[in-house]
Design a protein around this motif. Sequence first.
Motif, short mmCIF file in Angstrom:
data_model
loop_
_atom_site.label_atom_id
_atom_site.label_comp_id
_atom_site.label_asym_id
_atom_site.label_seq_id
_atom_site.Cartn_x
_atom_site.Cartn_y
_atom_site.Cartn_z
N ALA A 92 25.71 51.85 29.07
CA ALA A 92 25.43 50.41 29.12
C ALA A 92 26.41 49.71 30.06
O ALA A 92 26.02 48.85 30.87
N ILE A 93 27.67 50.09 29.98
CA ILE A 93 28.67 49.49 30.86
C ILE A 93 28.35 49.79 32.32
O ILE A 93 28.39 48.91 33.18
N LEU A 94 28.01 51.05 32.58
CA LEU A 94 27.61 51.42 33.94
C LEU A 94 26.41 50.60 34.39
O LEU A 94 26.33 50.17 35.55
N GLY A 95 25.47 50.41 33.49
CA GLY A 95 24.27 49.65 33.85
C GLY A 95 24.60 48.22 34.24
O GLY A 95 24.10 47.71 35.25
N VAL A 96 25.45 47.59 33.45
CA VAL A 96 25.85 46.22 33.76
C VAL A 96 26.56 46.17 35.11
O VAL A 96 26.25 45.34 35.98
N GLN A 136 24.03 46.78 38.02
CA GLN A 136 23.10 45.69 38.26
C GLN A 136 23.81 44.47 38.84
O GLN A 136 23.35 43.86 39.81
N LEU A 137 24.94 44.11 38.24
CA LEU A 137 25.63 42.92 38.73
C LEU A 137 26.20 43.14 40.12
O LEU A 137 26.15 42.23 40.97
N PHE A 189 30.74 40.22 29.73
CA PHE A 189 29.51 40.65 29.08
C PHE A 189 29.72 41.95 28.32
O PHE A 189 29.28 42.10 27.19
N CYS A 190 30.39 42.89 28.95
CA CYS A 190 30.57 44.19 28.30
C CYS A 190 31.42 44.08 27.03
O CYS A 190 31.16 44.75 26.05
#
Lengths: 199, 199
Positions: free
Chosen positions: B157-161, B164-165, B187-188
């Motif tokens: 999830a952290i990688l995804g954020v 994307q950002l 956010f994370c």
Amino acid sequence: MDRRLTARGLERRRQLMDYSARLFARNGYDPTSVAEIVDGMNVGKGVFYWYFESKEALLLEILADSQRSLRRLQQSYIENEADPVRRIELGIRATMDWVGQNRHLWGLFRFAASEERFAPYLRRGQQTAVSDVVRHINEAITQGRVRQTDPSVLAHAILGVTNQLSGTFLVEQDGRPSEVADAAVDFCLDGLLGARLPV
Amino acid sequence: MDRRLTARGLERRRQLMDYSARLFARNGYDPTSVAEIVDGMNVGKGVFYWYFESKEALLLEILADSQRSLRRLQQSYIENEADPVRRIELGIRATMDWVGQNRHLWGLFRFAASEERFAPYLRRGQQTAVSDVVRHINEAITQGRVRQTDPSVLAHAILGVTNQLSGTFLVEQDGRPSEVADAAVDFCLDGLLGARLPV
DNA sequence: GGGTGAGTTGACCGGGCGGTCAAGATCTCC
DNA sequence: GGAGATCTTGACCGCCCGGTCAACTCACCC
């Protein structure tokens, strides 16, 4: 193209789109030749160009179709839900369910997003997704339930989590959409440290 | 290839890698021909095949090189930091700074991740990134500062954020790495609802 | 100044690509 | 049953691709 197609023609068209999408996703768009597609379907090359302008036009149609169906599913999940935070949650769940049922399209979206010739078409779709989420976030901020932050940043972060988790746990590891959705929702609402009290 | 290269040769090699990476990123890997590359650099085609086995081998080297430099930067940010949560934060900041300085490589990574012929090489790198983060998360869970959840899910999830950002706000919108990193970290750590007390 | 190996040239190759098209098969409806 | 639209065939086209290679230049060292 705008040809008048009979029911049989429309069916053939669907088959071509589905089969091509699978080949594109498995072997890549550029490396997949039109010859491969028509051979695999046991038809002559002319069939392809009867139904589609070009290989590129076919991909664009596949993408547009997929985006439409995803958005339709999201809206069907969300309609009639008054709580903005819950609407975000339902949007995530809808996305996970859609990916779960269209795993083969995942790689294709990734590819299209990476190429300047296709990315613009996807960006439009992503923009609608973002502004949908932004609307819910703004409402939640008004209600004082989400801290004051740039809503579009939050929306992109949510999309990022959803993308990454669906790619890893649905597509690569073949997980169950509802469980992955649970994880995504938890992370998006509470992050790493959050300790929200159970409802 | 394992040729003995002089300093001049190594320099030429670097130039070829940089220039190719930019072309690949701008126009796509497959659509970019070797002829385009060598023409753009005003050299003969033989130069390309003097330094690289093949077009594919070149891309793999570009990717490996980039992953190495990203990891090196992340480790330089993190070393000597005892707090696991802060190590995660620093990892995010390192990534954002790296992307900020290598914006042109972003699309190339996306592409490589989308194609089965290159994805395996990236996955190894991503796996190391994930297990790095997982280690910090486990430590934080032990300290009771992160709720008990599958750490690899949180890591993804952290990688995804971060992905994307950085893609949206650094590459597309040309933002400042430190600001985007602030948003990603917030956010994370806290998600949408979290209301962590200021330290 | 000549020898050696690094570096360079660009014409050339086989092949596969996206796309065309004249011809023919098949369906539909009167 | 035949006219016209829909659908199908596959040989063919021009192009350009990744890759090769014999010949050449250049830098450097003895």
